[in-house]
Design an enzyme around this catalytic site. Structure first.
Site, PDB file in Angstrom:
ATOM      1  N   HIS A  17      -1.068  -3.313   1.677  1.00 41.05           N
ATOM      2  CA  HIS A  17      -0.936  -4.734   2.060  1.00 41.05           C
ATOM      3  C   HIS A  17      -0.980  -4.872   3.589  1.00 41.05           C
ATOM      4  O   HIS A  17      -1.653  -5.755   4.119  1.00 41.05           O
ATOM      5  CB  HIS A  17       0.400  -5.315   1.580  1.00 41.05           C
ATOM      6  CG  HIS A  17       0.583  -5.350   0.096  1.00 41.05           C
ATOM      7  ND1 HIS A  17       1.672  -4.813  -0.534  1.00 41.05           N
ATOM      8  CD2 HIS A  17      -0.192  -5.887  -0.892  1.00 41.05           C
ATOM      9  CE1 HIS A  17       1.572  -5.021  -1.846  1.00 41.05           C
ATOM     10  NE2 HIS A  17       0.461  -5.655  -2.088  1.00 41.05           N
ATOM     11  N   LYS A  41       8.163 -12.393 -15.114  1.00 36.46           N
ATOM     12  CA  LYS A  41       7.950 -11.039 -14.591  1.00 36.46           C
ATOM     13  C   LYS A  41       9.271 -10.404 -14.179  1.00 36.46           C
ATOM     14  O   LYS A  41      10.132 -11.073 -13.606  1.00 36.46           O
ATOM     15  CB  LYS A  41       7.018 -11.137 -13.365  1.00 36.46           C
ATOM     16  CG  LYS A  41       5.856 -10.157 -13.409  1.00 36.46           C
ATOM     17  CD  LYS A  41       4.864 -10.488 -12.320  1.00 36.46           C
ATOM     18  CE  LYS A  41       3.987  -9.298 -11.971  1.00 36.46           C
ATOM     19  NZ  LYS A  41       2.968  -9.641 -10.975  1.00 36.46           N
ATOM     20  N   ARG A  90      -9.510  -2.958  -4.122  1.00 39.10           N
ATOM     21  CA  ARG A  90      -9.375  -1.502  -4.083  1.00 39.10           C
ATOM     22  C   ARG A  90     -10.413  -0.780  -4.912  1.00 39.10           C
ATOM     23  O   ARG A  90     -10.828   0.315  -4.584  1.00 39.10           O
ATOM     24  CB  ARG A  90      -7.991  -1.081  -4.609  1.00 39.10           C
ATOM     25  CG  ARG A  90      -6.875  -1.319  -3.652  1.00 39.10           C
ATOM     26  CD  ARG A  90      -5.540  -1.207  -4.337  1.00 39.10           C
ATOM     27  NE  ARG A  90      -5.349  -2.339  -5.226  1.00 39.10           N
ATOM     28  CZ  ARG A  90      -4.207  -2.634  -5.827  1.00 39.10           C
ATOM     29  NH1 ARG A  90      -3.165  -1.848  -5.657  1.00 39.10           N
ATOM     30  NH2 ARG A  90      -4.104  -3.687  -6.589  1.00 39.10           N
ATOM     31  N   SER A 127       1.834  -1.103  -5.326  1.00 40.61           N
ATOM     32  CA  SER A 127       3.284  -1.310  -5.461  1.00 40.61           C
ATOM     33  C   SER A 127       3.799  -0.625  -6.723  1.00 40.61           C
ATOM     34  O   SER A 127       4.905  -0.089  -6.741  1.00 40.61           O
ATOM     35  CB  SER A 127       3.599  -2.804  -5.532  1.00 40.61           C
ATOM     36  OG  SER A 127       3.250  -3.440  -4.335  1.00 40.61           O
TER      37      SER A 127
HETATM   38  P1  ADP Z   1      -0.450  -9.199  -7.430  1.00 40.27           P
HETATM   39  O1  ADP Z   1       0.796  -9.285  -8.269  1.00 40.27           O
HETATM   40  O2  ADP Z   1      -1.099 -10.523  -7.148  1.00 40.27           O
HETATM   41  O3  ADP Z   1      -1.436  -8.134  -7.846  1.00 40.27           O
HETATM   42  P2  ADP Z   1       0.221  -7.453  -5.247  1.00 40.27           P
HETATM   43  O4  ADP Z   1       1.416  -7.570  -4.386  1.00 40.27           O
HETATM   44  O5  ADP Z   1       0.116  -6.248  -6.138  1.00 40.27           O
HETATM   45  O6  ADP Z   1       0.140  -8.789  -6.037  1.00 40.27           O
HETATM   46  O7  ADP Z   1      -1.103  -7.504  -4.364  1.00 40.27           O
HETATM   47  C1  ADP Z   1      -1.403  -8.572  -3.499  1.00 40.27           C
HETATM   48  C2  ADP Z   1      -2.794  -8.373  -2.906  1.00 40.27           C
HETATM   49  O8  ADP Z   1      -2.836  -7.164  -2.167  1.00 40.27           O
HETATM   50  C3  ADP Z   1      -3.922  -8.251  -3.929  1.00 40.27           C
HETATM   51  O9  ADP Z   1      -5.079  -8.898  -3.424  1.00 40.27           O
HETATM   52  C4  ADP Z   1      -4.167  -6.775  -4.012  1.00 40.27           C
HETATM   53  O10 ADP Z   1      -5.492  -6.463  -4.424  1.00 40.27           O
HETATM   54  C5  ADP Z   1      -3.941  -6.390  -2.573  1.00 40.27           C
HETATM   55  N1  ADP Z   1      -3.614  -4.968  -2.429  1.00 40.27           N
HETATM   56  C6  ADP Z   1      -2.586  -4.297  -2.980  1.00 40.27           C
HETATM   57  N2  ADP Z   1      -2.609  -2.983  -2.632  1.00 40.27           N
HETATM   58  C7  ADP Z   1      -3.707  -2.822  -1.844  1.00 40.27           C
HETATM   59  C8  ADP Z   1      -4.312  -1.699  -1.182  1.00 40.27           C
HETATM   60  N3  ADP Z   1      -3.802  -0.477  -1.280  1.00 40.27           N
HETATM   61  N4  ADP Z   1      -5.439  -1.934  -0.461  1.00 40.27           N
HETATM   62  C9  ADP Z   1      -5.956  -3.173  -0.395  1.00 40.27           C
HETATM   63  N5  ADP Z   1      -5.452  -4.273  -0.994  1.00 40.27           N
HETATM   64  C10 ADP Z   1      -4.352  -4.099  -1.710  1.00 40.27           C
END
Ligand code: ADP
Length: 151
Positions: A17, A41, A90, A127
């Site tokens: 992120h 959730k 990703r 995450s």
């Molecule tokens: P969600 O519950 O919407 O998936 P996340 O917190 O998992 O929320 O992710 C928020 C955003 O961050 C999404 O667009 C996700 O693709 C992006 N993201 C998460 N991890 C990575 C990473 N390692 N590299 C690039 N983008 C990421």
């Protein structure tokens, strides 16, 4: 003024992120990191903690704000007068999922989704993997910002 939201669960925020946010900084005047609240959730970290981790990580960045929202992301954008949604990609699974959401959003509102491709050295971070490591008492040092490690 170009303003975007970066919506997500951030449970917790990871270096993946952080990479997307840092690379989006030159593109926008303001980035609102918007933590979506979904009552169905189950989260590992309470909302206040997730917010605190992000606030601490970007404490020295005036262009970044952290907020929370419920309901549709586009409704939140309309309410705040925001024209862009920022998302990270990703892998092909992210692409397929994000494509459907972005196209649906475009049908519902004139809001453009901007995608940034993950950096090679953070592409494997998620995450959910961080939560798995934590549940099994592993070391998350290389995956998350300092604010999460020091928690
Ligand atoms: P969600 O519950 O919407 O998936 P996340 O917190 O998992 O929320 O992710 C928020 C955003 O961050 C999404 O667009 C996700 O693709 C992006 N993201 C998460 N991890 C990575 C990473 N390692 N590299 C690039 N983008 C990421």
């Amino acid at each position: 003024m170009k303003r975007t939201i970066f919506p997500g669960s951030f449970d917790p925020i990871t270096l993946g992120h952080v990479d997307i946010i840092n690379r989006a900084l030159p593109l926008f005047d303001e980035i609102i990191i918007a933590i979506g609240i979904n009552a169905d959730k189950k989260y590992m970290f309470p909302l206040e903690k997730r917010k605190q981790f992000i606030n601490e990580t970007f404490a020295n960045e005036p262009k970044i704000k952290v907020e929370t929202y419920t309901g549709l992301t586009i409704e939140y954008c309309k309410q705040k007068n925001i024209d862009f949604i920022l998302r990270g990609l990703r892998n092909p699974a992210d692409f397929e999922f994000e494509k459907a959401i972005a196209q649906t959003n475009r049908k519902l509102a004139p809001i453009e989704t901007v995608f940034l491709l993950t950096s090679a050295d953070t592409s494997y971070i998620s995450s959910s993997i961080v939560r798995d490591i934590l549940r099994n008492n592993g070391n998350i040092d290389g995956f998350v910002p300092k604010s999460v490690i020091n928690n």
